[in-house]
Write an enzyme that holds these catalytic residues in place. Structure first.
Site, PDB file in Angstrom:
ATOM      1  N   THR A   1      -8.811 -14.444  -2.852  1.00 16.75           N
ATOM      2  CA  THR A   1      -9.742 -13.334  -2.636  1.00 16.75           C
ATOM      3  C   THR A   1      -8.989 -12.002  -2.558  1.00 16.75           C
ATOM      4  O   THR A   1      -9.477 -10.977  -3.015  1.00 16.75           O
ATOM      5  CB  THR A   1     -10.522 -13.540  -1.313  1.00 16.75           C
ATOM      6  OG1 THR A   1     -11.047 -14.865  -1.279  1.00 16.75           O
ATOM      7  CG2 THR A   1     -11.669 -12.556  -1.188  1.00 16.75           C
TER       8      THR A   1
ATOM      9  N   ARG B   1      -1.469 -15.505  -0.914  1.00 19.00           N
ATOM     10  CA  ARG B   1      -1.213 -15.701   0.514  1.00 19.00           C
ATOM     11  C   ARG B   1      -0.729 -17.113   0.779  1.00 19.00           C
ATOM     12  O   ARG B   1      -1.362 -18.080   0.356  1.00 19.00           O
ATOM     13  CB  ARG B   1      -2.506 -15.491   1.317  1.00 19.00           C
ATOM     14  CG  ARG B   1      -2.542 -14.145   1.950  1.00 19.00           C
ATOM     15  CD  ARG B   1      -3.799 -13.973   2.731  1.00 19.00           C
ATOM     16  NE  ARG B   1      -4.306 -12.648   2.414  1.00 19.00           N
ATOM     17  CZ  ARG B   1      -5.357 -12.102   2.984  1.00 19.00           C
ATOM     18  NH1 ARG B   1      -6.032 -12.765   3.879  1.00 19.00           N
ATOM     19  NH2 ARG B   1      -5.740 -10.905   2.654  1.00 19.00           N
TER      20      ARG B   1
ATOM     21  N   SER C   1      -3.065  -9.741   5.828  1.00 22.08           N
ATOM     22  CA  SER C   1      -4.221  -9.193   6.533  1.00 22.08           C
ATOM     23  C   SER C   1      -4.384  -9.734   7.949  1.00 22.08           C
ATOM     24  O   SER C   1      -3.491  -9.590   8.766  1.00 22.08           O
ATOM     25  CB  SER C   1      -5.475  -9.436   5.700  1.00 22.08           C
ATOM     26  OG  SER C   1      -6.566  -8.778   6.264  1.00 22.08           O
ATOM     27  N   HIS C   2      -5.505 -10.408   8.184  1.00 21.36           N
ATOM     28  CA  HIS C   2      -5.833 -10.866   9.533  1.00 21.36           C
ATOM     29  C   HIS C   2      -5.167 -12.199   9.868  1.00 21.36           C
ATOM     30  O   HIS C   2      -5.320 -12.694  10.984  1.00 21.36           O
ATOM     31  CB  HIS C   2      -7.346 -11.014   9.646  1.00 21.36           C
ATOM     32  CG  HIS C   2      -7.904 -11.860   8.548  1.00 21.36           C
ATOM     33  ND1 HIS C   2      -7.974 -11.425   7.255  1.00 21.36           N
ATOM     34  CD2 HIS C   2      -8.361 -13.123   8.553  1.00 21.36           C
ATOM     35  CE1 HIS C   2      -8.470 -12.395   6.505  1.00 21.36           C
ATOM     36  NE2 HIS C   2      -8.716 -13.440   7.255  1.00 21.36           N
TER      37      HIS C   2
ATOM     38  N   LYS D   1      -0.158  -8.408  -2.623  1.00 20.29           N
ATOM     39  CA  LYS D   1      -1.280  -8.075  -3.493  1.00 20.29           C
ATOM     40  C   LYS D   1      -0.948  -6.837  -4.304  1.00 20.29           C
ATOM     41  O   LYS D   1      -0.145  -6.004  -3.892  1.00 20.29           O
ATOM     42  CB  LYS D   1      -2.566  -7.906  -2.690  1.00 20.29           C
ATOM     43  CG  LYS D   1      -2.498  -6.907  -1.555  1.00 20.29           C
ATOM     44  CD  LYS D   1      -3.818  -6.880  -0.758  1.00 20.29           C
ATOM     45  CE  LYS D   1      -3.706  -5.881   0.387  1.00 20.29           C
ATOM     46  NZ  LYS D   1      -4.940  -5.689   1.115  1.00 20.29           N
TER      47      LYS D   1
ATOM     48  N   ASP E   1      -7.503  -4.779  11.900  1.00 23.25           N
ATOM     49  CA  ASP E   1      -6.773  -6.027  11.630  1.00 23.25           C
ATOM     50  C   ASP E   1      -5.321  -5.762  11.217  1.00 23.25           C
ATOM     51  O   ASP E   1      -4.836  -4.635  11.288  1.00 23.25           O
ATOM     52  CB  ASP E   1      -7.502  -6.857  10.562  1.00 23.25           C
ATOM     53  CG  ASP E   1      -7.393  -6.239   9.179  1.00 23.25           C
ATOM     54  OD1 ASP E   1      -7.220  -5.016   9.083  1.00 23.25           O
ATOM     55  OD2 ASP E   1      -7.472  -6.993   8.184  1.00 23.25           O
TER      56      ASP E   1
ATOM     57  N   ASP F   1      -3.637  -5.403   8.444  1.00 18.78           N
ATOM     58  CA  ASP F   1      -3.296  -4.378   7.455  1.00 18.78           C
ATOM     59  C   ASP F   1      -4.210  -3.162   7.514  1.00 18.78           C
ATOM     60  O   ASP F   1      -4.150  -2.301   6.627  1.00 18.78           O
ATOM     61  CB  ASP F   1      -3.280  -4.985   6.044  1.00 18.78           C
ATOM     62  CG  ASP F   1      -4.625  -5.538   5.628  1.00 18.78           C
ATOM     63  OD1 ASP F   1      -5.412  -5.931   6.511  1.00 18.78           O
ATOM     64  OD2 ASP F   1      -4.903  -5.579   4.414  1.00 18.78           O
TER      65      ASP F   1
ATOM     66  N   ASP G   1      -7.524  -2.703   7.248  1.00 19.73           N
ATOM     67  CA  ASP G   1      -8.722  -2.475   6.432  1.00 19.73           C
ATOM     68  C   ASP G   1     -10.008  -2.978   7.087  1.00 19.73           C
ATOM     69  O   ASP G   1     -11.095  -2.684   6.605  1.00 19.73           O
ATOM     70  CB  ASP G   1      -8.548  -3.031   5.005  1.00 19.73           C
ATOM     71  CG  ASP G   1      -8.196  -4.504   4.973  1.00 19.73           C
ATOM     72  OD1 ASP G   1      -8.082  -5.126   6.051  1.00 19.73           O
ATOM     73  OD2 ASP G   1      -8.010  -5.033   3.855  1.00 19.73           O
ATOM     74  N   ARG G   2      -9.886  -3.750   8.171  1.00 21.15           N
ATOM     75  CA  ARG G   2     -11.102  -4.234   8.839  1.00 21.15           C
ATOM     76  C   ARG G   2     -11.383  -3.432  10.095  1.00 21.15           C
ATOM     77  O   ARG G   2     -10.496  -2.782  10.641  1.00 21.15           O
ATOM     78  CB  ARG G   2     -10.933  -5.695   9.243  1.00 21.15           C
ATOM     79  CG  ARG G   2     -10.766  -6.613   8.072  1.00 21.15           C
ATOM     80  CD  ARG G   2     -10.811  -8.052   8.523  1.00 21.15           C
ATOM     81  NE  ARG G   2     -10.690  -8.916   7.363  1.00 21.15           N
ATOM     82  CZ  ARG G   2     -11.109 -10.168   7.311  1.00 21.15           C
ATOM     83  NH1 ARG G   2     -11.651 -10.719   8.385  1.00 21.15           N
ATOM     84  NH2 ARG G   2     -10.970 -10.875   6.218  1.00 21.15           N
TER      85      ARG G   2
ATOM     86  N   GLU H   1     -18.638  -5.492   3.720  1.00 20.12           N
ATOM     87  CA  GLU H   1     -18.658  -6.952   3.754  1.00 20.12           C
ATOM     88  C   GLU H   1     -18.905  -7.411   5.183  1.00 20.12           C
ATOM     89  O   GLU H   1     -18.481  -6.757   6.144  1.00 20.12           O
ATOM     90  CB  GLU H   1     -17.319  -7.511   3.282  1.00 20.12           C
ATOM     91  CG  GLU H   1     -16.994  -7.213   1.850  1.00 20.12           C
ATOM     92  CD  GLU H   1     -15.795  -8.037   1.390  1.00 20.12           C
ATOM     93  OE1 GLU H   1     -16.014  -9.105   0.804  1.00 20.12           O
ATOM     94  OE2 GLU H   1     -14.655  -7.617   1.651  1.00 20.12           O
TER      95      GLU H   1
ATOM     96  N   LYS I   1     -11.370  -1.373   1.661  1.00 16.18           N
ATOM     97  CA  LYS I   1     -12.084  -1.179   2.905  1.00 16.18           C
ATOM     98  C   LYS I   1     -11.129  -0.477   3.877  1.00 16.18           C
ATOM     99  O   LYS I   1      -9.916  -0.548   3.711  1.00 16.18           O
ATOM    100  CB  LYS I   1     -12.621  -2.492   3.457  1.00 16.18           C
ATOM    101  CG  LYS I   1     -11.604  -3.613   3.648  1.00 16.18           C
ATOM    102  CD  LYS I   1     -12.360  -4.900   3.967  1.00 16.18           C
ATOM    103  CE  LYS I   1     -11.444  -6.062   4.328  1.00 16.18           C
ATOM    104  NZ  LYS I   1     -10.912  -6.751   3.124  1.00 16.18           N
TER     105      LYS I   1
HETATM  106  C1  VG1 Z   1     -12.106 -13.004   3.487  1.00 14.19           C
HETATM  107  C2  VG1 Z   1     -13.433 -12.325   3.710  1.00 14.19           C
HETATM  108  C3  VG1 Z   1     -13.683 -11.309   2.608  1.00 14.19           C
HETATM  109  C4  VG1 Z   1     -12.512 -10.325   2.545  1.00 14.19           C
HETATM  110  C5  VG1 Z   1     -11.211 -11.073   2.394  1.00 14.19           C
HETATM  111  C6  VG1 Z   1     -10.007 -10.161   2.464  1.00 14.19           C
HETATM  112  O1  VG1 Z   1     -12.125 -13.703   2.265  1.00 14.19           O
HETATM  113  O2  VG1 Z   1     -14.476 -13.258   3.755  1.00 14.19           O
HETATM  114  O3  VG1 Z   1     -14.901 -10.657   2.854  1.00 14.19           O
HETATM  115  O4  VG1 Z   1     -12.671  -9.441   1.468  1.00 14.19           O
HETATM  116  O5  VG1 Z   1     -11.069 -12.034   3.441  1.00 14.19           O
HETATM  117  O6  VG1 Z   1     -10.005  -9.425   3.651  1.00 14.19           O
HETATM  118  P1  VG1 Z   1     -12.386 -15.302   2.195  1.00 14.19           P
HETATM  119  O7  VG1 Z   1     -12.224 -15.655   0.738  1.00 14.19           O
HETATM  120  O8  VG1 Z   1     -11.386 -15.942   3.094  1.00 14.19           O
HETATM  121  O9  VG1 Z   1     -13.771 -15.508   2.701  1.00 14.19           O
HETATM  122  V1  VG1 Z   1      -8.539  -8.944   4.321  1.00 14.19           V
HETATM  123  O10 VG1 Z   1      -8.852  -7.982   5.606  1.00 14.19           O
HETATM  124  O11 VG1 Z   1      -7.775 -10.316   4.357  1.00 14.19           O
HETATM  125  O12 VG1 Z   1      -7.728  -8.045   3.109  1.00 14.19           O
HETATM  126 CO    CO Z   2      -7.248  -6.917   6.117  1.00  7.78          CO
END
Ligand code: VG1
Ligand code: CO
Length: 543
Positions: free
Chosen positions: A18, A22, A113-114, A126, A277, A279, A281-282, A363, A376
């Protein structure tokens, strides 16, 4: 300059998910694993010669090592210049802005990210294109294809670059500029929001806590919230980025930001609570005694954005990911603007933003943003909230309640079943998919099913199609259950179940969410046999 060409053999698992590639840190630490992926990426970027590449990351463990590798490989692969954040730091939205602002060719953001960090945690790479947004699928598909046949990578021999100081270095003829990771981002925020009005609100006694979770937003939040807006010292907590995020899990939700949640539900709560979070973006938004779901936050921000100077001319349109609640749809309808439903992942918003068809996107996973960057943006959402609070002179709870009374409330929850057996999860999805036509014909548990499909998306801008984006079951009263498998997990599979029910404006808005959704939750389990197939009694995380 002496370019070193090193032989290598492919890894079969370098398919970006996504949001980039990772894996566990130890997985990335295998010899040539990073190099193979980065070379596959560069090989998939024609026209890179002499161009500028932006590099930064969320400061997690292994960030510093990989940045040095990428700088050497960029020099060997013909880039003219690298711009890298001081200390190797750039939040995801700041990286997006830097790419756009300096008209760079693209950027590499090092983050999972998170996901947790540290030697036993996760790492990620990425790529963002020249619009500042996550690479479209045609690029990530090309990178994956290349990674399957790679035979060599290119690097140069050079000592590590000192990233601790702002300055310019030369690496085999390529210029490396170490930049302030915060300044340009702060300047951008200042063009969008009424900093004076927000500062006046703080000066009048407004209180806040921002939990940076020892991740990348600490320096940004301190500079803006305490520095520019005059919030008292200590408003930003856990503000120093640490390679292991202080042992925590930098996911701003009710589980991992529980301290903040508990404070906001207590008598000592400040006026406003927020978190971001790994990075940056959340965002998590909590008022006094009022948690705002990300889906509601998107709708509220869209409905009130015109109160901030950057959006005073209104919105071109709104986009939300498919599993995100339909709360934003009602706002779009009332504003008379278009609403786009895209697959999960920010990369699908890029074309709509570039084409000027939408201004705000969001999202359900705590991501909101606008056309100011192509990612985001956690702090952006917090600042827009602050601008709205300063302008409306009301509390969060009051604003949320008024919104529900006007538009109705979409009771909404996501249930995650993490690290389940990947084969079991795939089988669950496959078998559920085959049931969908029957549901459409016969209904489910006496309810009329008006939609039962595997979501696919036709990009209205470039005509590309993305299929297999999640199973949707929609009922005639506006309720909905969605099932999809995560594309960011690193162990086994994560099943996400999204449940939603609409309550009209004159309905009951103060029910407990899980209770309000209980019948749909039971239905989700029954139709997909979640408990039986995963062996789990309950979800790992409920948001
Ligand atoms: C998750 C979230 C998605 C978001 C993605 C990256 O993906 O559901 O909405 O865009 O993480 O966010 P998934 O495929 O695990 O549902 V982040 O803050 O990791 O860049
Ligand atoms: Co993130």
């Amino acid at each position: 300059m002496s370019i070193r060409t090193v032989s290598t053999t492919p890894f079969s698992d370098q398919k970006p998910g996504t949001s980039g590639l990772r894996k566990r840190v130890s997985h990335f630490q295998q010899p040539n694993y990073v190099e193979n992926f980065v070379q596959s990426l560069f090989d998939s970027l024609p026209g890179r010669e002499g161009q500028t590449l932006v590099i930064g990351g969320d400061g997690r463990y292994f960030n510093d090592t990989v940045i040095q590798i990428v700088i050497r490989m960029a020099a060997a692969n013909g880039f003219g210049k690298v711009m890298v954040g001081q200390g190797g730091i750039l939040s995801t939205p700041a990286a997006s802005h830097i790419i756009r602002h300096y008209k760079a060719f693209g950027g590499i953001v090092l983050s999972a990210s998170h996901n947790p960090g540290g030697p036993d945690g996760d790492f990620g790479i990425k790529y963002n294109a020249s619009n500042g947004g996550p690479a479209a699928e045609k690029i990530t598909d090309a990178v994956y294809a290349r990674s399957m046949e790679i035979t060599q990578y290119k690097s140069v021999d050079t000592a590590d670059i000192d990233l601790g100081q702002i300055g310019v270095h030369d690496v085999s003829g390529m210029s490396v500029e170490v930049i302030d990771p915060v300044a340009d981002y702060v300047a951008l925020m200042e063009t969008l929001f009424d900093f004076d009005a927000i500062a006046a609100m703080f000066a009048a006694g407004f209180t806040m806590r921002f939990d940076a979770m020892h991740a990348v937003t600490g320096p940004y939040a301190k500079a803006i919230i305490e520095g520019r807006l005059g919030a008292s010292q200590g408003t930003v907590v856990n503000g120093i980025p640490l390679p292991d995020f202080g042992g925590g899990h930098p996911d701003p939700n009710l589980v991992h930001a529980k301290d903040l949640y508990d404070l906001m539900m207590s008598p000592d709560a400040p006026d406003f609570g927020a978190a971001s979070d790994g990075d940056g973006d959340r965002n998590l938004i909590i008022g006094k005694n009022r948690f705002v779901t990300p889906s509601d936050s998107l709708a509220l921000l869209a409905a009130n954005a015109h109160l901030a100077p950057g959006y005073s001319n209104g919105l071109a349109g709104i986009a939300r990911s498919m599993p995100t609640s339909a709360a934003a749809d009602r706002v779009a309808q009332r504003l008379g603007i278009a609403l786009y439903e895209t697959p999960t992942g920010w990369k699908f918003f890029g074309n709509l933003l570039d084409a000027g068809q939408v201004t705000i996107c969001g999202e359900e996973s705590a991501g909101t943003g606008s056309d100011h960057v192509r990612e985001k943006d956690g702090l952006w959402a917090v600042l827009l909230w602050l601008n709205i609070l300063a302008s409306r002179k009301q509390g969060v709870d009051e604003i949320v309640r008024e919104h529900w009374a006007t538009y109705g409330r979409n009771y909404y929850s996501r249930h995650d079943y993490e690290e389940v057996d990947a084969d079991d999860a795939r089988a669950l999805m496959t078998d559920l998919r085959t049931k969908l036509p029957g549901l459409l014909a016969n209904g489910l548990d006496g309810r009329k099913v008006i939609l039962a499909d595997d979501f696919s998306y036709n990009d209205p801008v470039d005509g590309s199609t993305a299929t297999g984006q999640g199973l949707r079951i929609g009922f005639d009263d506006g309720s909905r259950i969605v099932f999809r498998l995560s594309g960011t997990g690193t162990v086994g599979a994560t099943l996400r179940v999204y449940i939603e029910r609409f309550e009209p404006g004159d309905g009951t808005h103060d029910r407990d969410t899980q209770e309000a959704l209980a019948d749909l939750i039971a239905l989700a389990d029954a139709v997909a046999e979640i408990k039986a197939r995963t062996g789990r009694d309950a979800p790992t995380v409920i948001t």
